[in-house]
Every structure is written in structure tokens, then in C-alpha cells.
Design a protein around this motif. Sequence first.
Motif, PDB file in Angstrom:
ATOM      1  N   PHE A 114       0.892  -1.167   0.000  1.00  0.00           N
ATOM      2  CA  PHE A 114       0.000   0.000   0.000  1.00  0.00           C
ATOM      3  C   PHE A 114       0.925   1.210   0.000  1.00  0.00           C
ATOM      4  O   PHE A 114       1.716   1.392   0.932  1.00  0.00           O
ATOM      5  N   CYS A 115       0.831   2.045  -1.033  1.00  0.00           N
ATOM      6  CA  CYS A 115       1.732   3.192  -1.166  1.00  0.00           C
ATOM      7  C   CYS A 115       0.943   4.490  -1.189  1.00  0.00           C
ATOM      8  O   CYS A 115      -0.048   4.607  -1.913  1.00  0.00           O
ATOM      9  N   GLU A 116       1.379   5.449  -0.403  1.00  0.00           N
ATOM     10  CA  GLU A 116       0.768   6.771  -0.473  1.00  0.00           C
ATOM     11  C   GLU A 116       1.087   7.403  -1.830  1.00  0.00           C
ATOM     12  O   GLU A 116       2.112   7.123  -2.438  1.00  0.00           O
ATOM     13  N   LYS A 117       0.182   8.273  -2.281  1.00  0.00           N
ATOM     14  CA  LYS A 117       0.413   8.955  -3.556  1.00  0.00           C
ATOM     15  C   LYS A 117       1.396  10.104  -3.348  1.00  0.00           C
ATOM     16  O   LYS A 117       1.501  10.635  -2.238  1.00  0.00           O
ATOM     17  N   PRO A 118       2.105  10.485  -4.408  1.00  0.00           N
ATOM     18  CA  PRO A 118       2.227   9.804  -5.694  1.00  0.00           C
ATOM     19  C   PRO A 118       3.260   8.684  -5.614  1.00  0.00           C
ATOM     20  O   PRO A 118       4.098   8.665  -4.710  1.00  0.00           O
ATOM     21  N   ILE A 119       3.194   7.762  -6.554  1.00  0.00           N
ATOM     22  CA  ILE A 119       4.197   6.706  -6.596  1.00  0.00           C
ATOM     23  C   ILE A 119       5.568   7.320  -6.850  1.00  0.00           C
ATOM     24  O   ILE A 119       6.565   6.923  -6.260  1.00  0.00           O
ATOM     25  N   SER A 120       5.608   8.303  -7.720  1.00  0.00           N
ATOM     26  CA  SER A 120       6.835   9.045  -8.028  1.00  0.00           C
ATOM     27  C   SER A 120       6.431  10.371  -8.657  1.00  0.00           C
ATOM     28  O   SER A 120       5.312  10.510  -9.157  1.00  0.00           O
ATOM     29  N   LEU A 121       7.336  11.325  -8.648  1.00  0.00           N
ATOM     30  CA  LEU A 121       7.104  12.586  -9.341  1.00  0.00           C
ATOM     31  C   LEU A 121       7.565  12.517 -10.792  1.00  0.00           C
ATOM     32  O   LEU A 121       7.465  13.502 -11.523  1.00  0.00           O
ATOM     33  N   ASP A 122       8.037  11.351 -11.212  1.00  0.00           N
ATOM     34  CA  ASP A 122       8.520  11.126 -12.571  1.00  0.00           C
ATOM     35  C   ASP A 122       7.682  10.027 -13.211  1.00  0.00           C
ATOM     36  O   ASP A 122       7.538   8.939 -12.650  1.00  0.00           O
ATOM     37  N   ARG A 123       7.122  10.300 -14.399  1.00  0.00           N
ATOM     38  CA  ARG A 123       6.226   9.327 -15.027  1.00  0.00           C
ATOM     39  C   ARG A 123       6.930   8.021 -15.369  1.00  0.00           C
ATOM     40  O   ARG A 123       6.384   6.931 -15.153  1.00  0.00           O
TER      41      ARG A 123
ATOM     42  N   LEU B 268      -1.402   6.322 -11.887  1.00  0.00           N
ATOM     43  CA  LEU B 268      -0.704   6.868 -13.054  1.00  0.00           C
ATOM     44  C   LEU B 268      -1.643   7.756 -13.869  1.00  0.00           C
ATOM     45  O   LEU B 268      -1.249   8.836 -14.325  1.00  0.00           O
ATOM     46  N   ALA B 269      -2.884   7.315 -14.050  1.00  0.00           N
ATOM     47  CA  ALA B 269      -3.845   8.111 -14.820  1.00  0.00           C
ATOM     48  C   ALA B 269      -4.116   9.449 -14.142  1.00  0.00           C
ATOM     49  O   ALA B 269      -4.175  10.501 -14.802  1.00  0.00           O
ATOM     50  N   ALA B 270      -4.286   9.447 -12.823  1.00  0.00           N
ATOM     51  CA  ALA B 270      -4.509  10.703 -12.100  1.00  0.00           C
ATOM     52  C   ALA B 270      -3.277  11.593 -12.162  1.00  0.00           C
ATOM     53  O   ALA B 270      -3.386  12.824 -12.293  1.00  0.00           O
ATOM     54  N   PHE B 271      -2.096  10.993 -12.072  1.00  0.00           N
ATOM     55  CA  PHE B 271      -0.848  11.753 -12.184  1.00  0.00           C
ATOM     56  C   PHE B 271      -0.745  12.419 -13.554  1.00  0.00           C
ATOM     57  O   PHE B 271      -0.381  13.599 -13.662  1.00  0.00           O
ATOM     58  N   ASP B 272      -1.071  11.672 -14.612  1.00  0.00           N
ATOM     59  CA  ASP B 272      -1.025  12.240 -15.962  1.00  0.00           C
ATOM     60  C   ASP B 272      -1.963  13.442 -16.087  1.00  0.00           C
ATOM     61  O   ASP B 272      -1.622  14.459 -16.713  1.00  0.00           O
ATOM     62  N   LEU B 273      -3.147  13.347 -15.498  1.00  0.00           N
ATOM     63  CA  LEU B 273      -4.093  14.465 -15.545  1.00  0.00           C
ATOM     64  C   LEU B 273      -3.558  15.665 -14.760  1.00  0.00           C
ATOM     65  O   LEU B 273      -3.733  16.820 -15.176  1.00  0.00           O
ATOM     66  N   ALA B 274      -2.917  15.408 -13.634  1.00  0.00           N
ATOM     67  CA  ALA B 274      -2.348  16.495 -12.837  1.00  0.00           C
ATOM     68  C   ALA B 274      -1.222  17.196 -13.595  1.00  0.00           C
ATOM     69  O   ALA B 274      -1.109  18.429 -13.574  1.00  0.00           O
TER      70      ALA B 274
END
Length: 333
Positions: free
Chosen positions: A91-100, A306-312
Amino acid sequence: MRKVGIGVAGVGRMGRIHAVDLVSRCAKAGLACIYDADRDRAAALAAQLDVPVAASFTELLDRSEAVVIATPTGTHAELTVAAARAGRPVFCEKPISLDRATTLVTIEAVEAAGVPFQVGFHRRFDPDWVAAAERIAAGELGRVTLFRTSLRDMNPPNPAFLAGSGGFFVDVTVHDLDVARWLVGEVVEVSAHGAASDPAFAELGDIDTAVVVLRFANGALGVIDNSRSARYGYECSTEVMGTLATARIDNPHRSGLEWRTPGAATRDIVRDFEERYPYAYAAELDAFAECVRTGAPPRVTGRDALAAFDLAVAADESWRTGRPVAIPQGVNA
């Protein structure tokens, strides 16, 4: 039923919340051990909760059936991969990374290891949002026409936090973007506008207030407003309009007490996300424990993150360029 023994890596604010929930609120998950690079902080919390403290992340994995990663963002990917390769569900808190690219490599490594991987988008486990999602999915709302949500913090974070936060949209708006995908569907265009009312944000090239407009693949529109310094309290509210009904989730009050004096009636409102989401944080850990026990896929996955990160990232690009950003479909499949 025996509880799943979960270790918590990182006992800053979110790690402490998870550790306390595992000890006191969760029905299916328990706290096996804690670890933090700050040994004094880890020892203090371990003594408070009467649980073991690990001297290293490797020892934490040895003592635990699964692991929560709530360490600083820059360490999430490395620790997630290490845990997965050791056969531990993560279980990982968001974000997984700041790099896609790093995010994608991490997701693929966990998928190759074949262990459950859940990311901390807690609103997907809050009773109010879950009830709305179930009725929307059942068709009671009809065709969605408008999505609106607000997320406002009472007070801004320490400027030292901002430097490693990934920016406003990755740190704040990402939660609303995940909810948008969950309740409405895929987003095909993002337009964002931002402002810095506090000079400290402007000096870092960041903002503290934003409005984001979404276009969904199904034709619906969305509006998100966010603030890091609303001052009056913490607010997180959502409305989804459809052709048959409207679902509205308002910000709850701290208690049912209303204090009335001549010409006024006042009620306390929550001050932060910890007060707003006590049930959601426990529920997401219990849901994770059930995945560990049964092998079922998590309700919110690395691909969702990843999808939410891409939108951000698209929102950040739109704010900086002043232009709408189209979202390619199928890139996270």
C-alpha cells in the motif's frame, strides 16, 4: 478472524495516521511493526502504540505480511519495488513518483512480482463517496452532465514541504482528478487556471489557488476548485449532476451540536483531512488487508494512480501555457 500484520514505513503525519488506525480502528488489518529513518520518531510512536520498531526497511519486511509506504515521496518507488520483490503486498501513499517513467517502471515491477498494489486515494473508501459511486454505477443518476468538486485546506503547508511536493496539481488536485475518473469516466481535455495569493508560493513557482475545467469522453463537463489556504476550515465537497438525479456530498461538521444566539447559529467545521476522513483511512487499509488475504485486485491500483498523475501534469501544463491540454486515451492500459 486473524488480522493481517502490516508494517508501516515512514511515520510522519500520514504514516502515524495509518499506524494508529491499524492499532485502533481496523477490523481486518493490524500493525505488525513500524520503521522510520528518524529512529527517535519511530521509537516514540512504537512506545506509544506498544508495537515493535524495525531498525531497517528490510527488517520491517521480515516482520510483516504486507507493508504501507508513507515515507517521503522520493523514496516511494524504490521501497515499493523492494517490497514487491520480497513478496510483500504494498500500500503506497500517492504519488508513486514525481517522474512518469519511474512510476511506470514501478508499476510494471510490482505487476511482475504478482503482489497486490494499492495506492492511497482514500476518498474511494469514504462511505459518502462509495454510496454515491454505487448509485451512479447502477444508473440511478442517468447520464452524467456535470461534475463539480472543491478541495480546500484551512492553512498552507510549510514552504519546506512545497519544494518536494511535485507542485499544486500533483499534490492537491490529483485527488479530485482521481474522483472524476472514478465517478464520471475518462477525461479527454484539461484546462487549468492558477494564482498565488501568498508570495511564498510565487517565489517557488507554485500556486495556492486553482480552477480546473474538464471535458469527459462521455460528453460531461467538470469543474474543480482548490485552495491551500481557505482559512475558515477544511472543505471537501462534490456534486454530480445527471439526467435523472443529482448526487451531492457536502462537507460534514465536526459534531451535531449547533450553538444558537440571537441572530446567529454556529457549528464547528473540521480543520483538516484527518478530521474529515477517519473512516476512509481505516476502510482503505481493511480493503487492502482483504486483498492480501484473498489475492483480489485492489479497488484503486497503480494504473489508477498513473492516470490521475497524468491528468495532474496536464493541468500544470495548461496553467503554465494558458492552453487546454488534450489527454491521449489508452496510454495507461
